[in-house]
Design an enzyme around this catalytic site. Structure first.
Site, PDB file in Angstrom:
ATOM      1  N   TYR A   9       0.828  -1.208   0.000  1.00  0.00           N
ATOM      2  CA  TYR A   9       0.000   0.000   0.000  1.00  0.00           C
ATOM      3  C   TYR A   9       0.864   1.262   0.000  1.00  0.00           C
ATOM      4  O   TYR A   9       1.946   1.276   0.576  1.00  0.00           O
ATOM      5  CB  TYR A   9      -0.896   0.026   1.242  1.00  0.00           C
ATOM      6  N   SER A 191     -13.512  -4.428   1.820  1.00  0.00           N
ATOM      7  CA  SER A 191     -14.462  -3.878   0.842  1.00  0.00           C
ATOM      8  C   SER A 191     -15.918  -4.153   1.231  1.00  0.00           C
ATOM      9  O   SER A 191     -16.706  -4.624   0.407  1.00  0.00           O
ATOM     10  CB  SER A 191     -14.190  -4.441  -0.562  1.00  0.00           C
ATOM     11  N   LEU A 198     -21.653   0.244  -3.231  1.00  0.00           N
ATOM     12  CA  LEU A 198     -22.928  -0.006  -2.563  1.00  0.00           C
ATOM     13  C   LEU A 198     -23.558   1.253  -1.958  1.00  0.00           C
ATOM     14  O   LEU A 198     -24.666   1.187  -1.421  1.00  0.00           O
ATOM     15  CB  LEU A 198     -22.761  -1.094  -1.500  1.00  0.00           C
ATOM     16  N   THR A 199     -22.880   2.384  -2.070  1.00  0.00           N
ATOM     17  CA  THR A 199     -23.534   3.648  -1.706  1.00  0.00           C
ATOM     18  C   THR A 199     -24.525   4.073  -2.791  1.00  0.00           C
ATOM     19  O   THR A 199     -25.411   4.899  -2.539  1.00  0.00           O
ATOM     20  CB  THR A 199     -22.508   4.784  -1.545  1.00  0.00           C
ATOM     21  N   GLY A 200     -24.347   3.533  -3.994  1.00  0.00           N
ATOM     22  CA  GLY A 200     -25.181   3.921  -5.130  1.00  0.00           C
ATOM     23  C   GLY A 200     -24.637   5.089  -5.918  1.00  0.00           C
ATOM     24  O   GLY A 200     -25.208   5.478  -6.939  1.00  0.00           O
ATOM     25  N   LYS A 201     -23.513   5.660  -5.491  1.00  0.00           N
ATOM     26  CA  LYS A 201     -23.021   6.888  -6.135  1.00  0.00           C
ATOM     27  C   LYS A 201     -22.463   6.660  -7.542  1.00  0.00           C
ATOM     28  O   LYS A 201     -22.277   7.616  -8.293  1.00  0.00           O
ATOM     29  CB  LYS A 201     -21.971   7.570  -5.264  1.00  0.00           C
TER      30      LYS A 201
END
Length: 303
Positions: A9, A191, A198-201
């Site tokens: 990372y 994740s 899954l926020t829909g954004k």
């Protein structure tokens, strides 16, 4: 109090930023004098073409490379002992990170043996550099092999497994959840909101300014036709029950009995507030049935 990072990372992985997450976390802990109050987890990369991780050499889970990685992570984290050290992905070639969607193919190739890896980890533990070990992005077969070899030879037993798990990727439930429960190898789910999907954004091709998709792309795992429809349905269910879609997705993961820790990332206080607010959602039978109905219609669209 559980902080998870890795030698690779930050994400997306680049030579110029490799190790930055460990260094930032290590400095943050040192500045506050809280090393005895936090659990530090990191990972060593498996087979990879990212040769910069190994000074130009092929990346493998060979003992010499594990030792190189652990010494560097200890330095980056400014600690003499890592609480949980995980094998980031196998040395074997297996379908992970949403790859090989056509199904499993057997790759008869060389890889570092389970016993050889575990004996290296035992030496590292004996030196006081790591307290516990875990797996990540591992299969049911690989997990059980590590457990059986450890039991046979009295070598370190894997304490955890960190795999992707969320409403649009419930593959962990097929085999690995039973291992997690029966063998006490808890899932550290990553994740949980599918990189924000899954926020829909991201519905209807949207990529909000400053979002992961707009900045980095790398969303192929979730860019499927059935995935979009599944997300749309989960977002609607959340709203029907009066919940934030991200909070609903978080609480789904948190309430599964095989989950030991639900690993999240937040880039704003608003996101952090939503994540912690998820703990107030009561996971009722009615809510569970509504979620499972969508899962039956769109089973695991984003592996």
């Amino acid at each position: 109090n559980f902080y998870d990072t890795a030698e690779m990372y930050t994400i997306p992985p680049r030579p110029e930023t490799q190790g930055n997450s460990e260094r930032i976390l290590g400095q943050w802990v040192k500045d506050r004098g809280i090393r005895d109050k936090v659990v530090l987890a990191s990972k060593v990369a498996g087979r990879s073409t990212m040769t910069y991780l190994r000074d130009g050499n092929d990346v493998r889970l060979a003992p010499s490379q594990i030792r190189l990685a652990i010494e560097r992570s200890l330095e980056n984290l400014q600690t003499d002992c890592i609480d949980l050290y995980q094998l980031h992905w196998p040395d074997r070639t297996v379908p992970i990170f949403g790859g090989d969607r056509k199904g499993y193919r057997h790759y008869p190739e060389d890889y570092t043996g389970y016993e050889e890896v575990l004996r290296c980890l035992e030496d590292i533990r004996a030196e006081g550099k790591v307290r516990h070990f875990g797996l990540s992005n591992e299969t049911s077969y690989g997990t059980m092999k590590y457990l059986t070899v450890a039991e046979k030879y009295g070598l370190p037993r894997m304490a955890s497994i960190q795999n992707c798990y969320n409403l649009v990727n419930r593959y962990f439930e097929y085999g690995l959840s039973e291992i997690a429960m029966e063998e006490q190898v808890g899932l550290l789910a990553y994740s949980p909101i599918a990189q924000g999907v899954l926020t829909g954004k991201y519905l209807d091709g949207k990529a909000p300014s400053g979002s992961r998709k707009e900045l980095f792309g790398r969303m192929d795992r979730y860019d499927t036709a059935s995935g979009q429809e599944a997300v749309r349905a989960y977002v609607q269910i959340a709203r029907d029950f009066g919940h934030d879609p991200a909070a609903l997705a978080m609480q789904f993961v948190t309430t599964r009995p095989w989950v030991t820790s639900n690993i999240f990332g937040a880039s704003s206080m608003e996101q952090l507030d939503t994540i912690f607010a998820s703990l107030d959602i009561e996971w009722t039978d009615e809510l569970g049935k509504a979620v499972n109905a969508i899962h039956e219609k769109y089973p695991n669209p984003c592996p």
